[in-house]
Design a protein around this motif. Structure first.
Motif, PDB file in Angstrom:
ATOM      1  N   ASN A 181      35.967 -22.225  69.408  1.00  0.00           N
ATOM      2  CA  ASN A 181      36.788 -21.193  70.027  1.00  0.00           C
ATOM      3  C   ASN A 181      36.266 -19.826  69.609  1.00  0.00           C
ATOM      4  OD1 ASN A 181      38.771 -19.621  71.192  1.00  0.00           O
ATOM      5  ND2 ASN A 181      40.377 -20.195  69.743  1.00  0.00           N
ATOM      6  N   THR A 182      35.323 -19.312  70.371  1.00  0.00           N
ATOM      7  CA  THR A 182      34.677 -18.056  69.985  1.00  0.00           C
ATOM      8  C   THR A 182      35.641 -16.872  70.014  1.00  0.00           C
ATOM      9  OG1 THR A 182      33.936 -17.760  72.277  1.00  0.00           O
ATOM     10  CG2 THR A 182      32.397 -18.818  70.746  1.00  0.00           C
ATOM     11  N   LYS A 183      36.750 -16.997  70.758  1.00  0.00           N
ATOM     12  CA  LYS A 183      37.727 -15.904  70.815  1.00  0.00           C
ATOM     13  C   LYS A 183      38.406 -15.704  69.466  1.00  0.00           C
ATOM     14  CE  LYS A 183      38.761 -16.300  75.758  1.00  0.00           C
ATOM     15  NZ  LYS A 183      39.820 -16.545  76.781  1.00  0.00           N
ATOM     16  N   SER A 184      38.394 -16.730  68.633  1.00  0.00           N
ATOM     17  CA  SER A 184      39.041 -16.629  67.330  1.00  0.00           C
ATOM     18  C   SER A 184      38.158 -15.959  66.294  1.00  0.00           C
ATOM     19  CB  SER A 184      39.433 -18.031  66.827  1.00  0.00           C
ATOM     20  OG  SER A 184      38.270 -18.791  66.499  1.00  0.00           O
ATOM     21  N   LEU A 185      36.886 -15.726  66.618  1.00  0.00           N
ATOM     22  CA  LEU A 185      35.960 -15.134  65.655  1.00  0.00           C
ATOM     23  C   LEU A 185      36.238 -13.642  65.468  1.00  0.00           C
ATOM     24  CD1 LEU A 185      32.618 -16.794  66.820  1.00  0.00           C
ATOM     25  CD2 LEU A 185      33.912 -17.337  64.746  1.00  0.00           C
ATOM     26  N   THR A 186      36.204 -13.213  64.224  1.00  0.00           N
ATOM     27  CA  THR A 186      36.323 -11.797  63.914  1.00  0.00           C
ATOM     28  C   THR A 186      34.932 -11.187  63.833  1.00  0.00           C
ATOM     29  OG1 THR A 186      36.207 -12.145  61.516  1.00  0.00           O
ATOM     30  CG2 THR A 186      38.392 -12.285  62.555  1.00  0.00           C
ATOM     31  N   ALA A 187      34.879  -9.863  63.778  1.00  0.00           N
ATOM     32  CA  ALA A 187      33.579  -9.193  63.637  1.00  0.00           C
ATOM     33  C   ALA A 187      32.902  -9.641  62.345  1.00  0.00           C
ATOM     34  CB  ALA A 187      33.779  -7.683  63.641  1.00  0.00           C
ATOM     35  N   ARG A 188      33.699  -9.892  61.316  1.00  0.00           N
ATOM     36  CA  ARG A 188      33.170 -10.370  60.031  1.00  0.00           C
ATOM     37  C   ARG A 188      32.530 -11.741  60.195  1.00  0.00           C
ATOM     38  NH1 ARG A 188      35.983 -13.342  55.952  1.00  0.00           N
ATOM     39  NH2 ARG A 188      35.065 -13.115  53.855  1.00  0.00           N
ATOM     40  N   ASP A 189      33.192 -12.630  60.953  1.00  0.00           N
ATOM     41  CA  ASP A 189      32.649 -13.968  61.195  1.00  0.00           C
ATOM     42  C   ASP A 189      31.322 -13.890  61.936  1.00  0.00           C
ATOM     43  OD1 ASP A 189      34.841 -15.287  60.037  1.00  0.00           O
ATOM     44  OD2 ASP A 189      35.973 -15.144  61.903  1.00  0.00           O
ATOM     45  N   ARG A 190      31.274 -13.052  62.960  1.00  0.00           N
ATOM     46  CA  ARG A 190      30.058 -12.943  63.776  1.00  0.00           C
ATOM     47  C   ARG A 190      28.901 -12.370  62.959  1.00  0.00           C
ATOM     48  NH1 ARG A 190      31.397 -13.739  69.136  1.00  0.00           N
ATOM     49  NH2 ARG A 190      33.633 -13.546  69.642  1.00  0.00           N
ATOM     50  N   ALA A 191      29.208 -11.395  62.125  1.00  0.00           N
ATOM     51  CA  ALA A 191      28.151 -10.780  61.311  1.00  0.00           C
ATOM     52  C   ALA A 191      27.597 -11.754  60.279  1.00  0.00           C
ATOM     53  CB  ALA A 191      28.694  -9.541  60.614  1.00  0.00           C
ATOM     54  N   ALA A 192      28.425 -12.708  59.862  1.00  0.00           N
ATOM     55  CA  ALA A 192      27.998 -13.655  58.824  1.00  0.00           C
ATOM     56  C   ALA A 192      27.314 -14.890  59.390  1.00  0.00           C
ATOM     57  CB  ALA A 192      29.219 -14.096  58.001  1.00  0.00           C
ATOM     58  N   ALA A 193      27.250 -15.018  60.696  1.00  0.00           N
ATOM     59  CA  ALA A 193      26.677 -16.218  61.315  1.00  0.00           C
ATOM     60  C   ALA A 193      25.209 -16.379  60.950  1.00  0.00           C
ATOM     61  CB  ALA A 193      26.832 -16.141  62.834  1.00  0.00           C
ATOM     62  N   VAL A 194      24.772 -17.637  60.920  1.00  0.00           N
ATOM     63  CA  VAL A 194      23.364 -17.940  60.707  1.00  0.00           C
ATOM     64  C   VAL A 194      22.845 -18.626  61.961  1.00  0.00           C
ATOM     65  CG1 VAL A 194      23.863 -20.168  59.594  1.00  0.00           C
ATOM     66  CG2 VAL A 194      21.661 -19.054  59.206  1.00  0.00           C
ATOM     67  N   ARG A 195      21.678 -18.230  62.412  1.00  0.00           N
ATOM     68  CA  ARG A 195      21.091 -18.768  63.640  1.00  0.00           C
ATOM     69  C   ARG A 195      20.363 -20.067  63.322  1.00  0.00           C
ATOM     70  NH1 ARG A 195      22.209 -17.445  68.970  1.00  0.00           N
ATOM     71  NH2 ARG A 195      20.399 -17.801  70.294  1.00  0.00           N
ATOM     72  N   ILE A 196      20.856 -21.191  63.879  1.00  0.00           N
ATOM     73  CA  ILE A 196      20.232 -22.498  63.674  1.00  0.00           C
ATOM     74  C   ILE A 196      20.237 -23.239  65.010  1.00  0.00           C
ATOM     75  CG2 ILE A 196      20.326 -24.702  62.458  1.00  0.00           C
ATOM     76  CD1 ILE A 196      21.908 -23.330  60.252  1.00  0.00           C
TER      77      ILE A 196
END
Length: 242
Positions: free
Chosen positions: A214-229
Protein backbone atom coordinates in the motif's frame (compact mmCIF):
# COMPACT_ATOMS: atom_id res chain seq x y z
CA UNK A 1 -2.99 3.00 -9.08
CA UNK A 2 -1.93 1.50 -12.40
CA UNK A 3 -4.51 1.64 -15.18
CA UNK A 4 -4.69 -0.36 -18.43
CA UNK A 5 -3.43 2.78 -20.20
CA UNK A 6 -0.11 2.34 -18.41
CA UNK A 7 0.38 -1.03 -20.15
CA UNK A 8 1.18 -0.80 -23.90
CA UNK A 9 -0.67 -2.94 -26.44
CA UNK A 10 1.44 -6.06 -26.97
CA UNK A 11 1.19 -9.19 -29.08
CA UNK A 12 0.88 -12.62 -27.42
CA UNK A 13 4.52 -13.40 -28.21
CA UNK A 14 5.70 -10.10 -26.72
CA UNK A 15 3.65 -10.81 -23.57
CA UNK A 16 5.10 -14.30 -23.36
CA UNK A 17 8.62 -12.89 -23.62
CA UNK A 18 8.03 -10.40 -20.78
CA UNK A 19 6.54 -13.09 -18.55
CA UNK A 20 9.35 -15.60 -19.14
CA UNK A 21 12.03 -12.96 -18.56
CA UNK A 22 10.26 -11.92 -15.36
CA UNK A 23 9.89 -15.39 -13.88
CA UNK A 24 13.46 -16.34 -14.81
CA UNK A 25 14.71 -13.01 -13.40
CA UNK A 26 17.89 -13.13 -15.47
CA UNK A 27 19.30 -12.51 -18.93
CA UNK A 28 18.19 -15.19 -21.42
CA UNK A 29 19.53 -16.00 -24.87
CA UNK A 30 17.23 -16.97 -27.73
CA UNK A 31 18.47 -20.54 -27.35
CA UNK A 32 17.37 -20.56 -23.70
CA UNK A 33 14.02 -18.99 -24.58
CA UNK A 34 13.48 -21.70 -27.16
CA UNK A 35 14.36 -24.45 -24.71
CA UNK A 36 12.27 -23.01 -21.87
CA UNK A 37 9.19 -21.71 -23.64
CA UNK A 38 9.33 -22.84 -27.26
CA UNK A 39 9.88 -19.45 -28.92
CA UNK A 40 12.58 -16.89 -29.63
CA UNK A 41 12.45 -13.09 -29.40
CA UNK A 42 13.39 -11.77 -32.83
CA UNK A 43 12.19 -9.45 -35.59
CA UNK A 44 9.29 -7.08 -34.97
CA UNK A 45 8.51 -8.49 -31.53
CA UNK A 46 12.05 -7.82 -30.31
CA UNK A 47 12.20 -4.39 -31.96
CA UNK A 48 8.97 -3.22 -30.35
CA UNK A 49 9.98 -4.33 -26.85
CA UNK A 50 13.36 -2.63 -27.23
CA UNK A 51 11.80 0.55 -28.69
CA UNK A 52 9.33 0.70 -25.78
CA UNK A 53 12.23 0.41 -23.36
CA UNK A 54 10.93 -2.86 -21.88
CA UNK A 55 13.76 -5.17 -22.91
CA UNK A 56 17.50 -4.72 -23.28
CA UNK A 57 18.90 -6.92 -26.06
CA UNK A 58 22.61 -7.65 -26.29
CA UNK A 59 23.43 -8.00 -30.00
CA UNK A 60 27.20 -8.18 -29.60
CA UNK A 61 27.21 -11.97 -29.78
CA UNK A 62 24.96 -14.69 -31.14
CA UNK A 63 22.62 -15.93 -29.93
CA UNK A 64 21.21 -12.55 -28.87
CA UNK A 65 20.44 -12.24 -25.15
CA UNK A 66 17.52 -10.38 -23.56
CA UNK A 67 16.80 -8.94 -20.12
CA UNK A 68 13.98 -6.86 -18.64
CA UNK A 69 14.66 -3.18 -17.99
CA UNK A 70 13.19 -1.38 -14.96
CA UNK A 71 10.25 -0.34 -17.15
CA UNK A 72 9.95 -3.92 -18.40
CA UNK A 73 9.63 -5.16 -14.82
CA UNK A 74 6.92 -2.57 -14.14
CA UNK A 75 4.90 -3.56 -17.21
CA UNK A 76 5.35 -7.29 -16.57
CA UNK A 77 4.02 -6.82 -13.02
CA UNK A 78 0.98 -4.93 -14.34
CA UNK A 79 0.08 -7.00 -17.41
CA UNK A 80 -2.96 -8.40 -15.60
CA UNK A 81 -4.54 -4.92 -15.43
CA UNK A 82 -4.98 -4.79 -19.22
CA UNK A 83 -7.21 -6.83 -21.48
CA UNK A 84 -5.49 -9.85 -23.08
CA UNK A 85 -5.07 -9.55 -26.86
CA UNK A 86 -7.85 -11.32 -28.76
CA UNK A 87 -5.41 -13.08 -31.07
CA UNK A 88 -3.91 -14.87 -28.07
CA UNK A 89 -6.98 -17.05 -27.58
CA UNK A 90 -7.59 -19.14 -24.50
CA UNK A 91 -3.88 -19.66 -23.82
CA UNK A 92 -3.18 -15.95 -23.30
CA UNK A 93 -6.42 -15.46 -21.36
CA UNK A 94 -5.42 -18.30 -19.05
CA UNK A 95 -2.01 -16.70 -18.57
CA UNK A 96 -3.69 -13.45 -17.52
CA UNK A 97 -5.78 -15.35 -14.96
CA UNK A 98 -2.55 -16.75 -13.51
CA UNK A 99 -0.92 -13.30 -13.45
CA UNK A 100 -3.96 -11.74 -11.75
CA UNK A 101 -3.97 -14.34 -8.99
CA UNK A 102 -0.18 -14.21 -8.66
CA UNK A 103 -0.40 -10.46 -8.07
CA UNK A 104 -3.19 -10.91 -5.52
CA UNK A 105 -1.26 -13.57 -3.63
CA UNK A 106 2.04 -11.65 -3.57
CA UNK A 107 0.21 -8.52 -2.44
CA UNK A 108 -1.37 -10.46 0.44
CA UNK A 109 2.00 -11.98 1.41
CA UNK A 110 3.77 -8.61 1.01
CA UNK A 111 6.37 -10.20 -1.26
CA UNK A 112 7.61 -8.42 -4.39
CA UNK A 113 7.72 -10.08 -7.79
CA UNK A 114 11.49 -9.59 -7.90
CA UNK A 115 11.97 -11.23 -4.50
CA UNK A 116 9.60 -14.08 -5.37
CA UNK A 117 11.34 -14.89 -8.64
CA UNK A 118 14.95 -14.18 -7.61
CA UNK A 119 17.48 -16.86 -8.46
CA UNK A 120 18.45 -19.32 -5.71
CA UNK A 121 21.89 -19.74 -4.20
CA UNK A 122 22.59 -22.47 -6.76
CA UNK A 123 22.41 -19.97 -9.63
CA UNK A 124 23.29 -16.67 -7.95
CA UNK A 125 26.83 -15.55 -7.04
CA UNK A 126 27.76 -16.58 -3.52
CA UNK A 127 27.25 -13.69 -1.07
CA UNK A 128 29.93 -12.51 1.30
CA UNK A 129 30.10 -14.48 4.56
CA UNK A 130 27.79 -13.10 7.24
CA UNK A 131 29.72 -14.11 10.37
CA UNK A 132 31.39 -11.27 12.30
CA UNK A 133 35.16 -11.28 12.57
CA UNK A 134 36.44 -13.42 15.43
CA UNK A 135 39.23 -11.08 16.49
CA UNK A 136 36.78 -8.51 17.86
CA UNK A 137 33.17 -8.54 19.09
CA UNK A 138 30.51 -7.55 16.57
CA UNK A 139 29.51 -3.88 16.98
CA UNK A 140 26.01 -3.12 18.25
CA UNK A 141 23.63 -0.51 16.91
CA UNK A 142 23.29 1.20 20.33
CA UNK A 143 27.05 1.45 20.73
CA UNK A 144 27.33 3.01 17.30
CA UNK A 145 24.66 5.59 18.14
CA UNK A 146 26.27 6.40 21.51
CA UNK A 147 29.80 6.85 20.20
CA UNK A 148 29.99 7.84 16.51
CA UNK A 149 32.96 6.31 14.76
CA UNK A 150 34.11 5.74 11.21
CA UNK A 151 31.87 3.52 9.11
CA UNK A 152 32.75 -0.22 9.25
CA UNK A 153 35.10 -1.24 6.51
CA UNK A 154 33.77 -4.73 5.87
CA UNK A 155 30.43 -5.95 4.55
CA UNK A 156 30.26 -8.48 7.39
CA UNK A 157 30.51 -5.71 9.99
CA UNK A 158 27.77 -3.66 8.34
CA UNK A 159 25.52 -6.72 8.19
CA UNK A 160 26.22 -7.36 11.88
CA UNK A 161 25.07 -3.80 12.61
CA UNK A 162 21.87 -4.33 10.61
CA UNK A 163 21.10 -7.55 12.46
CA UNK A 164 21.77 -5.89 15.80
CA UNK A 165 19.50 -2.95 14.94
CA UNK A 166 16.79 -5.35 13.81
CA UNK A 167 16.92 -7.29 17.08
CA UNK A 168 16.51 -4.04 19.01
CA UNK A 169 13.57 -2.87 16.87
CA UNK A 170 11.61 -6.04 16.07
CA UNK A 171 8.79 -7.15 18.36
CA UNK A 172 9.76 -10.77 17.65
CA UNK A 173 12.01 -12.72 15.25
CA UNK A 174 10.48 -12.57 11.78
CA UNK A 175 8.45 -9.42 12.52
CA UNK A 176 8.52 -6.59 9.98
CA UNK A 177 10.58 -3.49 10.71
CA UNK A 178 10.67 -0.36 8.60
CA UNK A 179 13.96 0.44 6.90
CA UNK A 180 13.46 4.04 8.02
CA UNK A 181 13.81 2.89 11.64
CA UNK A 182 16.85 0.77 10.80
CA UNK A 183 18.55 3.68 9.05
CA UNK A 184 17.77 5.98 11.97
CA UNK A 185 19.32 3.48 14.39
CA UNK A 186 22.42 3.24 12.16
CA UNK A 187 22.72 6.95 11.45
CA UNK A 188 26.53 6.90 11.49
CA UNK A 189 26.78 4.14 8.92
CA UNK A 190 27.64 5.12 5.36
CA UNK A 191 24.50 5.02 3.19
CA UNK A 192 26.17 3.25 0.27
CA UNK A 193 27.70 0.62 2.56
CA UNK A 194 24.35 0.03 4.26
CA UNK A 195 22.54 -0.29 0.91
CA UNK A 196 25.14 -2.78 -0.30
CA UNK A 197 24.75 -4.83 2.88
CA UNK A 198 20.95 -4.90 2.56
CA UNK A 199 21.19 -6.04 -1.06
CA UNK A 200 23.60 -8.81 -0.08
CA UNK A 201 21.37 -9.87 2.80
CA UNK A 202 18.47 -10.59 0.44
CA UNK A 203 20.38 -13.73 -0.54
CA UNK A 204 20.32 -15.01 3.06
CA UNK A 205 17.71 -17.68 3.78
CA UNK A 206 16.47 -15.90 6.92
CA UNK A 207 16.16 -12.41 5.43
CA UNK A 208 13.22 -10.81 3.61
CA UNK A 209 13.26 -7.24 2.30
CA UNK A 210 10.11 -6.11 0.51
CA UNK A 211 8.24 -3.05 -0.78
CA UNK A 212 5.13 -1.90 1.07
CA UNK A 213 2.14 -2.98 -1.01
CA UNK A 214 0.00 0.00 0.00
CA UNK A 215 2.19 2.81 -1.28
CA UNK A 216 -0.34 5.42 -0.10
CA UNK A 217 0.61 4.56 3.47
CA UNK A 218 4.27 5.46 2.91
CA UNK A 219 5.58 8.64 4.48
CA UNK A 220 8.32 10.81 3.00
CA UNK A 221 10.62 9.26 5.62
CA UNK A 222 9.73 5.75 4.42
CA UNK A 223 10.37 6.65 0.78
CA UNK A 224 13.70 8.30 1.55
CA UNK A 225 14.85 5.21 3.46
CA UNK A 226 13.96 2.73 0.70
CA UNK A 227 16.63 0.53 -0.81
CA UNK A 228 16.51 -0.32 -4.52
CA UNK A 229 16.55 -4.12 -5.03
CA UNK A 230 15.35 -6.06 -8.07
CA UNK A 231 14.11 -2.94 -9.86
CA UNK A 232 11.88 -1.96 -6.93
CA UNK A 233 12.09 0.34 -3.93
CA UNK A 234 11.89 -1.78 -0.78
CA UNK A 235 10.78 -0.44 2.60
CA UNK A 236 10.53 -3.26 5.17
CA UNK A 237 12.92 -5.82 6.65
CA UNK A 238 12.28 -9.11 8.44
CA UNK A 239 14.92 -11.50 9.81
CA UNK A 240 13.95 -14.91 11.12
CA UNK A 241 11.26 -17.47 10.41
CA UNK A 242 8.58 -16.40 7.95
Amino acid sequence: MTSPADVPHLTPNQINALVVLMVEARRLTNVELKELAGFTLTGKDNKKLVDLGLVDTDRRHRPFAHELTDEGWRVARQLHTSAPPKQGGSTTRSLFVVLTNLHRSLDRLRVSHADFFKQTRATAPAPAPSEPRHDAPAPTASATAAAPTAAPVSAAEVEALVRSAYRELAAAPGAWVGLADVRERLGDTDRAALDAALRAMVGREDVRIIPVANTKSLTARDRAAAVRIGNEDNHALAIGPA
